[in-house]
Write a protein that holds these residues in place. Sequence first.
Motif, mmCIF file in Angstrom:
data_model
loop_
_atom_site.group_PDB
_atom_site.id
_atom_site.type_symbol
_atom_site.label_atom_id
_atom_site.label_comp_id
_atom_site.label_asym_id
_atom_site.label_seq_id
_atom_site.Cartn_x
_atom_site.Cartn_y
_atom_site.Cartn_z
ATOM 1 N N ARG A 125 47.474 26.448 35.618
ATOM 2 C CA ARG A 125 49.299 26.743 35.415
ATOM 3 C C ARG A 125 49.066 28.500 35.301
ATOM 4 O O ARG A 125 48.470 28.089 34.757
ATOM 5 C CB ARG A 125 49.850 25.646 34.116
ATOM 6 N N ARG A 126 50.182 28.387 35.334
ATOM 7 C CA ARG A 126 50.529 30.006 34.587
ATOM 8 C C ARG A 126 50.876 29.647 33.336
ATOM 9 O O ARG A 126 51.672 29.440 33.237
ATOM 10 C CB ARG A 126 51.772 29.977 36.041
ATOM 11 N N PRO A 127 50.219 31.213 32.900
ATOM 12 C CA PRO A 127 50.263 31.362 31.301
ATOM 13 C C PRO A 127 51.734 31.930 31.547
ATOM 14 O O PRO A 127 52.293 32.449 32.054
ATOM 15 C CB PRO A 127 48.660 32.055 31.119
ATOM 16 N N ASP A 128 51.962 31.795 30.176
ATOM 17 C CA ASP A 128 52.854 32.367 29.072
ATOM 18 C C ASP A 128 52.744 34.120 29.755
ATOM 19 O O ASP A 128 51.961 34.438 29.402
ATOM 20 C CB ASP A 128 53.183 32.075 27.397
ATOM 21 N N ASP A 129 54.297 34.535 30.338
ATOM 22 C CA ASP A 129 54.048 36.644 29.950
ATOM 23 C C ASP A 129 53.678 36.925 29.021
ATOM 24 O O ASP A 129 52.740 37.592 29.067
ATOM 25 C CB ASP A 129 55.239 36.847 30.234
ATOM 26 N N GLU A 130 54.024 35.990 27.597
ATOM 27 C CA GLU A 130 53.370 36.816 26.766
ATOM 28 C C GLU A 130 51.650 36.030 25.937
ATOM 29 O O GLU A 130 51.454 36.250 24.838
ATOM 30 C CB GLU A 130 54.674 36.704 25.443
ATOM 31 N N ASP A 131 51.223 35.148 27.289
ATOM 32 C CA ASP A 131 49.699 34.910 26.260
ATOM 33 C C ASP A 131 48.622 35.437 26.968
ATOM 34 O O ASP A 131 48.626 36.015 27.472
ATOM 35 C CB ASP A 131 50.041 33.970 26.715
ATOM 36 N N GLN A 132 48.301 35.981 25.957
ATOM 37 C CA GLN A 132 47.398 37.698 26.063
ATOM 38 C C GLN A 132 45.975 36.461 26.503
ATOM 39 O O GLN A 132 44.790 37.028 25.764
ATOM 40 C CB GLN A 132 46.934 38.163 24.828
ATOM 41 N N ARG A 133 45.564 35.172 25.681
ATOM 42 C CA ARG A 133 44.514 34.645 25.756
ATOM 43 C C ARG A 133 43.458 34.872 27.102
ATOM 44 O O ARG A 133 42.511 34.494 26.647
ATOM 45 C CB ARG A 133 44.497 33.213 25.490
ATOM 46 N N PRO A 134 44.631 34.949 27.990
ATOM 47 C CA PRO A 134 43.575 34.480 29.484
ATOM 48 C C PRO A 134 42.937 36.259 29.861
ATOM 49 O O PRO A 134 42.710 36.079 30.741
ATOM 50 C CB PRO A 134 44.278 33.762 30.585
ATOM 51 N N ASN A 229 50.504 35.582 39.584
ATOM 52 C CA ASN A 229 49.750 34.678 40.855
ATOM 53 C C ASN A 229 48.283 34.045 39.546
ATOM 54 O O ASN A 229 47.040 34.470 40.784
ATOM 55 C CB ASN A 229 49.251 35.971 41.639
ATOM 56 N N LEU A 230 48.264 34.126 38.741
ATOM 57 C CA LEU A 230 46.866 33.187 37.990
ATOM 58 C C LEU A 230 47.590 32.327 37.543
ATOM 59 O O LEU A 230 48.668 31.928 37.109
ATOM 60 C CB LEU A 230 47.265 34.868 36.941
ATOM 61 N N LEU A 231 45.901 31.033 37.795
ATOM 62 C CA LEU A 231 46.691 30.338 37.352
ATOM 63 C C LEU A 231 45.393 30.235 36.033
ATOM 64 O O LEU A 231 43.897 30.482 36.595
ATOM 65 C CB LEU A 231 45.974 29.102 38.042
ATOM 66 N N VAL A 232 46.326 29.120 34.875
ATOM 67 C CA VAL A 232 44.706 28.767 33.765
ATOM 68 C C VAL A 232 44.612 27.387 33.374
ATOM 69 O O VAL A 232 44.970 26.991 33.656
ATOM 70 C CB VAL A 232 45.560 29.605 32.682
ATOM 71 N N SER A 233 42.955 27.370 33.062
ATOM 72 C CA SER A 233 42.921 25.611 33.115
ATOM 73 C C SER A 233 43.555 24.517 32.335
ATOM 74 O O SER A 233 44.130 25.915 30.895
ATOM 75 C CB SER A 233 41.502 25.811 32.170
ATOM 76 N N PRO A 237 42.971 27.278 28.614
ATOM 77 C CA PRO A 237 44.486 28.412 28.287
ATOM 78 C C PRO A 237 43.533 29.758 28.101
ATOM 79 O O PRO A 237 44.696 30.186 29.163
ATOM 80 C CB PRO A 237 46.102 27.725 27.661
ATOM 81 N N SER A 238 42.521 29.870 28.423
ATOM 82 C CA SER A 238 42.275 31.018 27.771
ATOM 83 C C SER A 238 41.108 31.234 29.322
ATOM 84 O O SER A 238 40.684 32.655 29.123
ATOM 85 C CB SER A 238 41.488 31.369 27.043
ATOM 86 N N ARG A 239 40.871 30.187 29.960
ATOM 87 C CA ARG A 239 39.816 30.763 31.507
ATOM 88 C C ARG A 239 41.038 30.383 33.087
ATOM 89 O O ARG A 239 41.569 29.693 32.524
ATOM 90 C CB ARG A 239 39.410 29.283 31.415
ATOM 91 N N ALA A 240 41.103 31.891 33.319
ATOM 92 C CA ALA A 240 41.089 31.937 34.361
ATOM 93 C C ALA A 240 41.022 30.656 35.146
ATOM 94 O O ALA A 240 39.234 31.025 35.750
ATOM 95 C CB ALA A 240 41.732 33.277 34.682
ATOM 96 N N CYS A 241 41.579 30.075 36.050
ATOM 97 C CA CYS A 241 40.698 29.069 36.926
ATOM 98 C C CYS A 241 41.525 29.595 38.631
ATOM 99 O O CYS A 241 40.502 28.897 39.412
ATOM 100 C CB CYS A 241 41.231 27.856 36.886
ATOM 101 N N ALA A 242 41.876 30.430 38.952
ATOM 102 C CA ALA A 242 42.825 30.307 40.041
ATOM 103 C C ALA A 242 43.629 32.226 40.134
ATOM 104 O O ALA A 242 43.564 32.346 39.536
ATOM 105 C CB ALA A 242 43.049 29.272 41.133
ATOM 106 N N LEU A 243 43.398 32.143 41.369
ATOM 107 C CA LEU A 243 44.281 33.638 42.138
ATOM 108 C C LEU A 243 44.137 33.174 43.235
ATOM 109 O O LEU A 243 43.941 33.082 44.303
ATOM 110 C CB LEU A 243 43.086 34.956 41.669
ATOM 111 N N LEU A 244 45.807 33.357 43.343
ATOM 112 C CA LEU A 244 46.884 32.847 44.809
ATOM 113 C C LEU A 244 47.362 34.563 44.919
ATOM 114 O O LEU A 244 46.990 35.028 44.301
ATOM 115 C CB LEU A 244 47.872 32.101 43.625
#
Length: 350
Positions: A125-134, A229-233, A237-244
């Motif tokens: 899923r795409r992270p929220d704009d304000e989510d700095q965890r990933p 253009n980022l998907l996180v697990s 949600p702190s792990r980037a799992c795909a770049l699009l």
Amino acid sequence: MEYKKATGESGMTGKTEASEYEALRHTVRQYWPDFSGTLKSGAKGWNNTTRFVDYGGKRFVLRVYETHRDPEKIRFEHEVLLRLAEEQLSFQTPVPWLTAAGETIVKLEDGSGRYGCLFAYIEGRRPDDEDQRPLTSFGEAAGELSAVLAGIRTTLQPAYRPYYELGEAYPLCDPDRVSAFCAQPPTELAEVASSLRLLSESYSDILRELEHLRNLPHQLVHGDLNASNLLVSEEDPSRACALLDFEFCTYDIRAMEAAVILSGLPQGEEAISRFMEGFRIRAALQPEEIEAIPLLMRLRKVDVFLHFLTRYLENTDGPNVLEEQSRLLSTDLKNMRDGETKIKLLLSDI
């Protein structure tokens, strides 16, 4: 990101909507002649439209390119993606699917001149704009991608110019025309006159600083990495799992990859530090590249402005789009200018 993020669906009704749907179904049948399923709505962005397709127990993404009709641009993007699919990456990237005829793209039979293609669906899923965890994981994935792209040699030539070749990329936006337009904007843009003047000044400033950039290290870059253009697990949600979305991949300044991402982050120490902590694990930048990053960040914002100004001048968008973007971009540039010394110090210490 500013000019490639998704917007709402365009309004199509009746016969037009039905014709569009049938054209997309016909496109899918070039991959699977026996396809009889339905297409589920996806995002419609500035540059492409997506639909979800289920076939053979798997999900796919149908992508239709909306802003250009050049198959060679798409073939270059797909060549890069197919090369990346051969690498042992720690994250996923889109993989173009082959038609029954062995191609990766299909020209729509609706007279529009558009092209479509299929990719295997990627979970996440795409992270929220304000989510700095990933951010740290995003930085590591971006650094890993940069290191891998440095070694890829393509048979096709990239279609897009480096960011610093603004004149070639935006022929309608020569400096004199932009200056005159922003000094006396049309009445419909009067409310953002001050924003337009700041953007014009930033454009002029950038042009005076660009020449030395040609001497910095160059390689293939994604060129449009950002939260959209980022998907996180889903599980982490702190792990980037795909770049699009590699549509704008081209040969450019290596440090531009990091600069594009940093230009879209909150201009605070924590966000920049988190991202660069991950990026430097996988990719090393030379001191002169680090020094250039604040300039490259401003270059990114000016490029976005010229993109939307071009769309306005071509009557692709109405004035409301340029008005909104002018407000956002002028605010971003002012914040960057005010905090540039701090950013340079922070980057040099990382």
